[in-house]
Design an enzyme around this catalytic site. Structure first.
Site, PDB file in Angstrom:
ATOM      1  N   LYS A   1       0.846  -1.189   0.000  1.00 54.87           N
ATOM      2  CA  LYS A   1       0.000   0.000   0.000  1.00 54.87           C
ATOM      3  C   LYS A   1       0.887   1.247   0.000  1.00 54.87           C
ATOM      4  CE  LYS A   1      -3.665  -2.651   0.703  1.00 54.87           C
ATOM      5  NZ  LYS A   1      -4.766  -2.809  -0.267  1.00 54.87           N
TER       6      LYS A   1
ATOM      7  N   GLU B   1      -4.701  -5.797  -6.881  1.00 62.08           N
ATOM      8  CA  GLU B   1      -5.337  -6.314  -8.098  1.00 62.08           C
ATOM      9  C   GLU B   1      -5.343  -5.311  -9.242  1.00 62.08           C
ATOM     10  OE1 GLU B   1      -8.602  -4.588  -5.484  1.00 62.08           O
ATOM     11  OE2 GLU B   1      -6.791  -5.795  -5.212  1.00 62.08           O
TER      12      GLU B   1
ATOM     13  N   HIS C   1      -6.420 -13.391  -7.835  1.00 64.42           N
ATOM     14  CA  HIS C   1      -7.267 -12.416  -7.157  1.00 64.42           C
ATOM     15  C   HIS C   1      -8.665 -12.483  -7.757  1.00 64.42           C
ATOM     16  CE1 HIS C   1      -8.814  -8.715  -5.434  1.00 64.42           C
ATOM     17  NE2 HIS C   1      -7.792  -8.739  -4.597  1.00 64.42           N
ATOM     18  N   ARG C   2      -9.680 -12.248  -6.915  1.00 66.41           N
ATOM     19  CA  ARG C   2     -11.072 -12.402  -7.356  1.00 66.41           C
ATOM     20  C   ARG C   2     -11.777 -11.061  -7.577  1.00 66.41           C
ATOM     21  NH1 ARG C   2     -14.545 -14.304  -2.016  1.00 66.41           N
ATOM     22  NH2 ARG C   2     -13.691 -12.774  -0.561  1.00 66.41           N
TER      23      ARG C   2
END
Length: 477
Positions: free
Chosen positions: A175, A204, A294-295
């Site tokens: 981040k 993502e 990743h979803r």
């Protein structure tokens, strides 16, 4: 009209519209071992009986259309049609039914999640006779499962590659997710890996933007991995997001990652698409790369209880398409996920054979016939106080991923990583000694704080942080 045409019309084809249930509702049907079985939550429009609604779903997702067509006579509908074979009311709902549909295997192309979903969750979801429609679960038969490669490597191979056993793996999403330069991004990765994490991760939506092009990011992250490995003696990794605007560009990025010698790449499998994901999974197996999934976009599809598709279906589809990790929710963090429901699809990701268990939302017994398992990733709003619960809920074969819970540490990234590693090791040791993590978790963390100032500082920062909202999607009573 010619005599020949008149004869054909009078003997066979009868034009017009007839109820779907006359052809596609077959309660006497006995399902076959080779059928794909689907459980739909159906909300019909007022005046539409559940038998007609269930039959319409079976028809419109297989061979049917709105009117009789003469070409029906050129094939065997009994062989190819979907069949609604059972209907049950949903407890506590006035106008919802679970409709079970069986699909013959010949309706689907081998090894193609894309083709399977195009039929089963295609145009039928916009059908006017239905107020809402949700696919709750699928039973994938072994005959179809064996046409898929599945995960590039699976849980055991990943353990062996990393030489890490007996505990969950630790990760961290860097981040801020957007805006860092490649060099600063790589520095953050290095600090987290040096501090004790196993993995760091691209978010993502980190692809190749003007502030940080993908090639620069890959190079600086690889440097961070090698430097941290040299200092710690542990194998490290960073999920390099290979997601791109075209499949060709995606594979090019994966090739470069392999040339750098890193252990793992990443893909956004829903936004990227199942065809792209399966292609990348095949490349990863052939070239020794692990694949993190990743979803992103899943909640658009799966969050509402009456329409869309449950995540357990997306999880099964991912295992078929290919991925070694997938985000699965946390139960205790900031993102949606009820405990029993989450554990249900976590088992569907990891285990070889899963029994039907409606209490956990599993509608069908699923046999994966030795297809490799997928490691669930718990990520989103978690911190050191959650560690006992996460260790108890997810067990060893999981990745526990702390983004803000690492980078938000008051002393910096490396101390944040150290705090998480100490908390994890304390929980694993306590569990192995027979202590109850659910009951004694806070005490275990407090004890560990006595010999880890990094953990003590983290506990002080996040002692009052909670995300106490009721889940939207729950298991039916």
């Amino acid at each position: 009209m010619s005599p020949q045409t008149e004869t054909k019309a009078s003997v066979g084809f009868q034009a017009g519209v007839k109820d779907y249930k006359l052809t596609y509702y077959t309660p006497e049907y006995e399902t076959k071992d080779t059928d794909i079985l689907a459980a739909f939550r159906v909300t019909p429009q007022p005046g539409v009986p559940p038998e007609e609604a269930g039959a319409a779903v079976a028809a419109e997702s297989s061979t049917g259309t709105w009117t009789t067509v003469w070409t029906d006579g050129l094939t065997s509908l009994d062989r190819y049609k979907g069949r609604c074979y059972h209907i049950e009311p949903v407890a506590g709902e006035d106008n919802q039914w679970i409709c079970y549909v069986a699909y013959p295997l010949d309706l689907f192309e081998e090894g193609s999640v894309t083709n399977m979903f195009t039929s089963i969750v295609g145009n039928v979801f916009g059908f006017k006779a239905l107020r809402a429609l949700r696919l709750e679960d699928l039973r994938i038969p072994p005959a179809y499962t064996k046409t898929f490669q599945g995960p590039p490597h699976g849980i055991q191979v990943e353990r062996d590659k990393l030489n890490k056993y007996g505990r969950p793996l630790l990760g961290c999403t860097i981040k801020p997710k957007l805006g860092l330069s490649a060099k600063n991004y790589g520095r953050a990765c290095y600090e987290c890996l040096r501090g004790g994490l196993d993995f760091t991760k691209d978010d993502e939506n980190v692809n190749s933007q003007p502030f940080m092009r993908w090639r620069d990011r890959f190079v600086f992250c690889a440097e961070a991995i090698y430097k941290a490995q040299a200092e710690t003696g542990e194998i490290k990794g960073h999920y390099l997001n290979a997601t791109a605007g075209t499949c060709e560009e995606m594979i090019k990025r994966a090739v470069f990652a392999r040339e750098l010698g890193v252990p793992i790449v990443m893909h956004d499998y829903i936004t990227g698409g199942f065809t792209a994901n399966t292609s990348l999974a095949h490349y990863c197996r052939d070239n020794g790369l692990l694949l993190h999934i990743h979803r992103a976009m899943h909640a658009v599809i799966d969050r509402q209880k009456n329409h869309g598709m449950h995540f357990r279906v997306l999880a099964k589809a991912l295992r078929m398409s290919g991925g070694d990790h997938i985000h699965s929710g946390t139960v205790v963090g900031k993102l949606e996920g009820e405990r029993e429901m989450t554990l249900g699809f976590v088992d569907l990701l990891r285990d070889d054979f899963i029994e039907k268990d409606r209490a956990r939302g599993i509608f069908f017994t699923q046999d994966w016939v030795s297809m490799p398992g997928v490691i669930p990733v718990a990520s989103g709003g978690i911190h050191v106080w959650h560690m006992p619960a996460l260790t108890e809920i997810f067990g060893d074969d999981s990745v526990l991923q702390f983004g803000g819970g690492t980078l938000g540490h008051p002393w910096g990234n490396a101390p944040g990583a150290a705090a998480n590693r100490v908390a994890l090791e304390a929980c694993v040791q306590a569990r192995n000694e027979g202590r109850d993590l659910a009951r004694e978790g806070n005490e275990i963390i407090r004890e560990a704080c006595k010999w880890s100032p990094e953990l003590a500082a983290a506990c002080e920062v996040w002692k009052a942080i909670k995300f106490e909202f009721e889940p939207v999607d729950t298991i039916d009573e």
